[in-house]
Scaffold this active site. Structure first.
Site, PDB file in Angstrom:
ATOM      1  N   ASP A   1      47.706  73.924  53.788  1.00 42.76           N
ATOM      2  CA  ASP A   1      47.515  75.415  54.148  1.00 42.76           C
ATOM      3  C   ASP A   1      48.624  76.267  53.958  1.00 42.76           C
ATOM      4  O   ASP A   1      49.508  76.035  54.776  1.00 42.76           O
ATOM      5  CB  ASP A   1      46.929  75.121  55.463  1.00 42.76           C
ATOM      6  CG  ASP A   1      45.566  74.360  55.840  1.00 42.76           C
ATOM      7  OD1 ASP A   1      45.260  73.464  54.864  1.00 42.76           O
ATOM      8  OD2 ASP A   1      44.900  74.575  56.818  1.00 42.76           O
TER       9      ASP A   1
ATOM     10  N   LYS B   1      41.458  81.033  54.603  1.00 47.74           N
ATOM     11  CA  LYS B   1      41.696  80.639  55.920  1.00 47.74           C
ATOM     12  C   LYS B   1      42.019  81.794  56.876  1.00 47.74           C
ATOM     13  O   LYS B   1      42.816  82.579  56.445  1.00 47.74           O
ATOM     14  CB  LYS B   1      42.539  79.649  56.268  1.00 47.74           C
ATOM     15  CG  LYS B   1      42.903  79.021  57.614  1.00 47.74           C
ATOM     16  CD  LYS B   1      43.703  77.719  57.511  1.00 47.74           C
ATOM     17  CE  LYS B   1      44.415  77.532  58.885  1.00 47.74           C
ATOM     18  NZ  LYS B   1      45.304  76.417  58.981  1.00 47.74           N
TER      19      LYS B   1
ATOM     20  N   LYS C   1      37.914  78.710  55.876  1.00 46.71           N
ATOM     21  CA  LYS C   1      38.290  77.785  57.310  1.00 46.71           C
ATOM     22  C   LYS C   1      38.605  78.892  58.181  1.00 46.71           C
ATOM     23  O   LYS C   1      39.169  79.771  58.245  1.00 46.71           O
ATOM     24  CB  LYS C   1      39.487  76.975  56.923  1.00 46.71           C
ATOM     25  CG  LYS C   1      40.022  76.274  58.022  1.00 46.71           C
ATOM     26  CD  LYS C   1      40.973  75.503  57.690  1.00 46.71           C
ATOM     27  CE  LYS C   1      41.865  74.859  58.895  1.00 46.71           C
ATOM     28  NZ  LYS C   1      43.140  73.937  58.592  1.00 46.71           N
TER      29      LYS C   1
END
Length: 210
Positions: free
Chosen positions: A87, A149, A178
């Site tokens: 991430d 995300k 996400k």
């Protein structure tokens, strides 16, 4: 899909100890969460502790202001240590000043470092206009990212259903979205899922699944 299987059970606190991370892993296994999400220094420790858990590691966290080489090296090291997902935080200032080539190449470098492993791109929605959110998502898709995300959880705000909807509309159905930051209970998590999220990042995962 059961809600627990969408959750990256997360501890990114600067004061997290190895004992805290052990507890995170034990909770994730007991509740069948999708993965744990941790800082890169804990990846090898987790793999030595439990070889069965999936690990997502954050890179360039939480500001995204590290050099591209540094981010790519951190991503490569995390993968070598046992992470299966990365991430990474974009360079937000470069996006805001429309230096799109820089942002694109920053993401590309991390994706290359990931190889076949999953790359999620944190765009920090709370700092962006809707136009900037759209552009960030477009750049992530162009760079070959697997997910976009919302948030680090360390800035001025977290996930919003309206942002999830915008991100999903922008990336289409083939890229993951996400929702992360400020999700405390099942109602909030389901709002994100209904808006288009197919992964949830949370530290309150057990409360969410009660």
């Amino acid at each position: 899909m059961k809600l627990n299987r969408l959750i990256d059970h997360t501890n990114l606190k600067p004061e997290a100890t190895k004992e805290d991370i052990k507890n995170l892993v034990d909770e994730a296994m007991a509740n069948d969460f999708y993965s744990v999400c941790v800082n890169t220094s804990f990846v090898k420790f987790i793999k030595d502790y439990n070889k069965d858990i999936k690990i997502a590691a954050v890179v360039g966290f939480p500001l995204g202001a590290m050099s591209t080489k540094a981010k790519a090296f951190e991503a490569k090291t995390a993968i070598e240590d046992g992470a299966s997902e990365i991430d990474m935080v974009i360079e937000i200032g470069r996006l805001k000043e429309k230096d799109y080539d820089y942002v694109l190449n920053d993401i590309k470098a991390c994706k290359e470092a990931c190889g076949e492993n999953v790359l999620k791109v944190i765009i920090e929605t709370c700092l962006l206009t809707d136009e900037e959110k759209i552009k960030a998502c477009e750049l992530a898709v162009k760079a070959g990212a697997d997910f976009v995300k919302t948030s680090t959880g360390f800035s001025t705000g977290g996930a919003k259903a309206s942002d999830i909807s915008l991100m999903r509309k922008t990336v289409g159905e083939n890229i993951g979205v996400k929702a992360s930051g400020g999700i405390h209970n099942k109602k909030e998590a389901m709002e994100m899922v209904e808006a288009g999220a197919n992964r949830i990042g949370a530290s309150k995962s057990i409360e969410i699944c009660k």
